[in-house]
Write a protein that holds these residues in place. Structure first.
Motif, mmCIF file in Angstrom:
data_model
loop_
_atom_site.group_PDB
_atom_site.id
_atom_site.type_symbol
_atom_site.label_atom_id
_atom_site.label_comp_id
_atom_site.label_asym_id
_atom_site.label_seq_id
_atom_site.Cartn_x
_atom_site.Cartn_y
_atom_site.Cartn_z
ATOM 1 N N ARG A 80 12.642 -1.414 3.845
ATOM 2 C CA ARG A 80 11.696 -1.374 2.716
ATOM 3 C C ARG A 80 11.799 0.009 2.091
ATOM 4 O O ARG A 80 11.438 1.033 2.687
ATOM 5 N N ASN A 128 12.051 2.260 -1.944
ATOM 6 C CA ASN A 128 11.907 2.257 -3.394
ATOM 7 C C ASN A 128 12.814 3.302 -4.020
ATOM 8 O O ASN A 128 13.174 4.308 -3.389
ATOM 9 N N GLY A 166 10.998 -2.429 -4.263
ATOM 10 C CA GLY A 166 9.872 -2.843 -5.081
ATOM 11 C C GLY A 166 10.325 -3.396 -6.403
ATOM 12 O O GLY A 166 9.768 -4.366 -6.930
ATOM 13 N N LEU A 207 11.025 -7.149 -4.803
ATOM 14 C CA LEU A 207 9.701 -7.756 -4.745
ATOM 15 C C LEU A 207 9.101 -7.895 -6.141
ATOM 16 O O LEU A 207 8.008 -8.462 -6.296
ATOM 17 N N LEU A 264 7.698 -5.758 -8.115
ATOM 18 C CA LEU A 264 6.393 -5.130 -8.295
ATOM 19 C C LEU A 264 6.295 -4.509 -9.679
ATOM 20 O O LEU A 264 7.260 -3.939 -10.201
ATOM 21 N N PRO A 302 5.982 0.097 -8.579
ATOM 22 C CA PRO A 302 6.380 0.456 -7.213
ATOM 23 C C PRO A 302 5.804 1.772 -6.728
ATOM 24 O O PRO A 302 5.738 2.019 -5.527
ATOM 25 N N PRO A 334 1.634 1.141 -5.024
ATOM 26 C CA PRO A 334 1.481 -0.175 -4.410
ATOM 27 C C PRO A 334 0.163 -0.319 -3.661
ATOM 28 O O PRO A 334 -0.401 0.660 -3.176
ATOM 29 N N GLU A 354 -0.982 -1.340 -0.320
ATOM 30 C CA GLU A 354 -0.226 -1.457 0.923
ATOM 31 C C GLU A 354 -0.384 -2.833 1.570
ATOM 32 O O GLU A 354 0.585 -3.392 2.107
ATOM 33 N N ASP A 393 1.610 -5.315 -0.527
ATOM 34 C CA ASP A 393 3.033 -5.053 -0.319
ATOM 35 C C ASP A 393 3.483 -5.597 1.029
ATOM 36 O O ASP A 393 4.553 -6.216 1.143
ATOM 37 N N LEU A 418 4.068 4.187 1.118
ATOM 38 C CA LEU A 418 3.721 3.266 2.208
ATOM 39 C C LEU A 418 3.583 4.079 3.484
ATOM 40 O O LEU A 418 4.501 4.818 3.857
ATOM 41 N N TRP A 445 0.295 0.332 6.194
ATOM 42 C CA TRP A 445 1.371 -0.655 6.013
ATOM 43 C C TRP A 445 2.078 -0.925 7.336
ATOM 44 O O TRP A 445 2.348 -2.072 7.688
#
Length: 544
Positions: A7, A9, A41, A59, A61, A64, A67, A69, A72, A95, A99
């Motif tokens: 995960r 960004n 993201g 995702l 978003l 990003p 977010p 959490e 996400d 995050l 998260w």
């Protein structure tokens, strides 16, 4: 075989560093037979080249960088569950522990990549920043008891190009190459200023300036058009692998960040400045990893000093390389392999920190020692000189900019020494022979390293200096100026045999030449004749 979901960004406001290092780790895992998936993201078109050959999804978003959490984590878990993941790797400043707790609740092992020294709920914490000899203490009380902390430069995630890289000097026919960059994004205005200040030097000395225009730069095409008629400036655009350009350059100038470790692995000198809060690092910590040229607060005055600095680096390349070689770490490019071993439970602890080589010191008393200043003192020397306690008594009371100091350092003819008290830096003392017309004179000075330095400490150093110079430069007179408000130093110099002179003295014109900004109305003019001292101090030389 393990299945790992990342995960991470990247993009405007975030940069590309997080994505680049995750891609390095993913490729190492894949090479060792594991399956990887990168979850972003959002995926900007300009970044697709950095994940080429890797499986990734977005995702989608909206923001990003801000977010929720919990939301996400829900979106991410649906992907991780479908991928049947064993490990989750998260590399995102936005995050954190909240998260991670949600991910851990579903039974996943978590590797967190971070450098903010914040609490985590993970199985492995990776932070490659060196924070001095207490690096291992920075996450105490912030990690679960079972968590393995991988801390320090030996875990830097570098591509396989950097593994035991052997760098050869550039062929003589190749021009000296400056590489300028501000990361994946950056301010094109700053780039223009840097290049504009370097252009006269480049044109005069046939230096090539290569400018990295990252994928997130605005107005790159305009800059490229501006460089069309300047053959010594070469914009680099669409570059996804910096290795060949870093390998070919002679000096990098630009933003600090992950690129610094790439440069150090290649033993390349760099001048860096901070463009983000996480790039602000105490200079002594950078020195430990072999990086000595860094400016936190970049200003117009620094930009103006850039050509002089570059010229000094070119002319004193051997000394600059000596600073690189003084690093306490050897960056071997195997950091990704070590992280994979940690994930697979196969990592064996290694001792990676090199201890400093002993230096020769003169023992002046039970508590005091003295040693010649080395290039490794370049930043501490400036930071000490710029202390308010020192600057207020100088001819120039303004702080000296760091870049101007760097250029001066490699050209000065001073002989400088550092006095230590009980193992701690106490004061710097220096002297130099100057010629005025047909006469030679000794000039010198001293400044403290902290507020605890006392009269006796300074007197001890000055006594040694005068004895040393009486022997080495017999017959050459001292000249000096002392601020009329500085009664402390005036009293000390009177005690040491300095004579106050007026403007009619034969040496007054020499003092006016050497200390041009020291006006007689504000400064005492003083002189002292060197002479052999029959009562030389008994000084013991030792290695410490």
């Amino acid at each position: 075989m393990k299945r790992i979901v990342f995960r991470v960004n990247a993009g405007q406001g975030i940069g590309i560093g997080h994505l680049v290092r995750c891609a390095v780790l993913a490729r190492e895992l894949i090479q060792q037979g594991h399956k990887c998936l990168l979850v972003l993201g959002a995926v900007e078109q300009e970044l697709s080249a950095f994940v080429e050959g890797l499986d990734y999804i977005s995702l989608n978003l909206v923001s990003p960088t801000c977010p929720d959490e919990s939301h996400d984590a829900v979106l991410f878990l649906s992907v991780a569950n479908n991928f049947y993941a064993d490990w989750v790797v998260v590399d995102d400043y936005y995050l954190g522990r909240e998260w991670e707790l949600l991910i851990k609740a579903h039974g996943y092992q978590v590797l967190s990549i971070d450098d903010l020294c914040r609490p985590h709920e993970c199985d492995i914490l990776l932070d490659v920043r060196w924070r001095g000899d207490n690096t291992s203490l920075f996450y105490q009380g912030k990690l679960p008891s079972h968590c393995m902390a991988l801390l320090g430069p030996e875990f830097v995630l570098l591509s396989e190009h950097y593994q035991q890289a052997v760098i050869h000097s550039q062929p003589a026919e190749q021009p000296y190459t400056l590489l300028v960059g501000l990361g994946g994004g950056g301010d094109i205005v700053t780039i223009r200023k840097l290049v504009a200040n370097l252009e006269p030097l480049a044109k005069r000395n046939q230096i090539k300036i290569q400018v990295i225009l990252g994928p997130l730069f605005d107005d790159s095409l305009t800059f490229i058009a501006e460089c069309a008629d300047t053959p010594w400036v070469e914009p680099l655009i669409g570059i996804k692998e910096l290795y060949p350009h870093l390998k070919a350059c002679d000096l990098y100038i630009g933003a600090a960040g992950g690129i610094l470790y790439q440069l150090l692995a290649l033993n390349k000198p760099a001048l860096t400045f901070s463009t983000a809060e996480n790039q602000v690092t105490p200079i002594e910590q950078l020195e430990d990893i072999g990086h000595f040229f860094h400016v936190d607060q970049w200003c117009e005055q620094d930009v103006a000093c850039l050509p002089e600095f570059v010229d000094a680096v070119i002319r004193h390349n051997g000394r600059v390389q000596g600073l690189l070689n003084s690093s306490r770490f050897h960056l071997d490019g195997l950091g990704a392999q070590r992280v994979v071993k940690a994930m697979m439970g196969e990592l064996t602890p290694e001792e990676k920190v090199k201890h400093s080589a002993p230096c020769v010191e003169l023992i002046l008393s039970k508590h005091h020692s003295l040693r010649p200043v080395s290039d490794r003192d370049i930043n501490h020397y400036l930071d000490s000189r710029n202390l308010v306690a020192n600057a207020q008594n100088m001819i120039n009371v303004q702080p000296i900019p760091r870049l101007a100091h760097y250029a001066w350092w490699f050209n000065t003819q001073r002989e400088s020494y550092l006095l230590s008290k009980n193992g701690q830096a106490c004061l710097y003392i220096w002297h130099q022979v100057r010629q005025v017309a047909q006469l030679h004179f000794l000039i010198g000075g001293w400044f403290v390293c902290d507020d605890d330095t006392g009269f006796q400490d300074a007197l001890l150093a000055l006594n040694w200096q005068l004895t040393h110079c009486d022997k080495k430069y017999s017959g050459i007179p001292w000249i000096a100026v002392i601020h009329r408000e500085n009664k402390y130093v005036k009293l000390m110099n009177d005690y040491l045999g300095f004579e106050t002179i007026d403007e009619t003295h034969p040496y007054a014109s020499a003092i006016g030449t050497v200390f041009a900004d020291a006006h007689y109305s504000q400064f005492f003019f003083v002189t002292r004749t060197t002479k052999p001292d029959p009562q030389l101090h008994n000084i013991q030389v030792v290695a410490k």
